[in-house]
Design an enzyme around this catalytic site. Structure first.
Site, short mmCIF file in Angstrom:
data_model
loop_
_atom_site.label_atom_id
_atom_site.label_comp_id
_atom_site.label_asym_id
_atom_site.label_seq_id
_atom_site.Cartn_x
_atom_site.Cartn_y
_atom_site.Cartn_z
N PRO A 1 -74.25 -20.22 13.94
CG PRO A 1 -75.55 -18.64 12.46
CD PRO A 1 -74.97 -18.87 13.96
CD GLU A 2 -68.76 -23.69 14.41
OE1 GLU A 2 -67.94 -24.23 13.66
OE2 GLU A 2 -69.01 -23.82 15.76
CG HIS B 1 -85.97 -11.64 17.91
ND1 HIS B 1 -85.66 -10.58 18.51
CD2 HIS B 1 -86.61 -12.65 18.72
CE1 HIS B 1 -86.06 -10.92 20.00
NE2 HIS B 1 -86.31 -12.27 19.93
NE ARG C 1 -76.58 -13.60 21.78
CZ ARG C 1 -75.27 -14.00 22.14
NH1 ARG C 1 -75.19 -15.45 21.69
NH2 ARG C 1 -74.67 -13.32 22.99
NE ARG D 1 -49.02 -18.32 13.02
CZ ARG D 1 -49.10 -17.10 12.46
NH1 ARG D 1 -49.76 -16.16 13.38
NH2 ARG D 1 -49.05 -16.85 11.29
#
Ligand SMILES: [Zn+2]
Length: 298
Positions: A29-30, A118, A137, A179
């Site tokens: 998931p983002e 799960h 997970r 950077r």
């Protein structure tokens, strides 16, 4: 890994179904997926009272505190918010902070729906529905704070939201100066901007016509401005269509996301660029696959 560009599995209307496949290895998931989840649960949760928090497996990324069920029982849900990839359920006396981790999903289901493997906790609501968390997970997490959630250690140090006004061309320009890091890795650094993961970093760089391996400090003002707009565009589009279907991502309402069909380069190695036809290239960057068009991106 299945062939790049494989057609997303259409689950049909899986709403209130406990049989929709979940938890594939490539599911991650983002920000758009978390926002999609927030929008999916909001109408079902806000205004409802919590009858019980049933924790079936407390061993998530951090252990769910043993006293959490007692703390939240009987409280009404006031708001469903999001900060970065955290879902914030504001209650009358505090806030639940939920992170979906690598493979988590939060679904709205009838309370009597049989649990699956799960399924780690249920937030039973007085409507007869439950918010059920599934996470093969177990990198997800559940915290509770009675203070300002933005002061919580998990949230206090987070960078600007990419869709808020704090993330703009001036901010990214300042951030990229001096950077010694590639622009893709900078975009994915949650200390600089939150919620831009691997898929959306690749896609935003394509739209901005900037190669992912470029040094961040080498970008011109114009490129920085294009990239800022591109990040907003890909995230906004992805949220609009319910996130990206990574094999079997489903939103809180059980419907799959469709952003995958709009991806220009992600997981399209060797396939023709959708703009110019040049084969899309793939390489590994920071242990993640990166995709770009050698012709469209400079
Ligand atoms: Zn191209």
């Amino acid at each position: 890994m299945s062939p790049a560009g494989s057609i997303p599995r259409v689950l049909g209307d899986a709403r209130f179904s406990s049989t929709a496949p979940r938890g594939s290895l490539h599911f991650m998931p983002e920000l758009p997926e978390v926002e999609t989840t927030r929008r999916g649960i909001e109408p079902h949760a806000v205004g409802r009272r919590i009858l019980a928090l049933e924790v079936h497996e407390p061993r998530l990324r951090w252990r769910v505190p043993d006293d959490l069920p007692d703390l939240v029982r009987g409280q009404r849900v006031l708001h469903a918010k999001r900060r970065a990839k955290y879902l914030l359920l504001e209650l009358e006396s505090g806030t639940l902070l939920l992170h979906l981790g690598m493979s988590g999903s939060l679904r709205v289901l009838p309370a009597e729906t049989p649990r699956l493997t799960h399924d780690h906790f249920d937030l039973q609501l007085d409507s007869g529905s439950t918010l059920r968390f599934n996470d093969p997970r177990r990198f997800g997490s559940l915290h509770y704070t009675t203070g300002d959630p933005n002061e919580h250690p998990l949230l206090a140090e987070l960078a600007p939201e990419p869709l808020d006004t704090g993330f703009n061309a001036e901010y990214l320009w300042e951030t990229t100066r001096g950077r010694r890091v590639t622009i893709k890795q900078l975009l994915m650094n949650s200390k600089l901007v939150v919620g831009v993961g691997n898929i959306y970093a690749s896609e935003a760089l394509f739209r901005a016509k900037v190669r992912p391996r470029r040094q961040a400090r080498s970008l011109s003002r114009e490129e920085v401005a294009r990239l800022t707009r591109a990040v907003r565009t890909v995230l906004t589009m992805a949220i609009r269509v319910g996130g990206t279907t990574l094999r079997d991502y489903v939103g809180a309402d059980g419907l799959p996301g469709y952003f995958r069909q709009k991806l220009y380069v992600y997981e399209r190695a060797s396939q023709p660029c959708r703009k110019c036809g040049t084969p899309v290239r793939q390489f590994t960057q920071g242990q993640r696959s990166t995709y770009y068009c050698p012709s469209c991106q400079k």
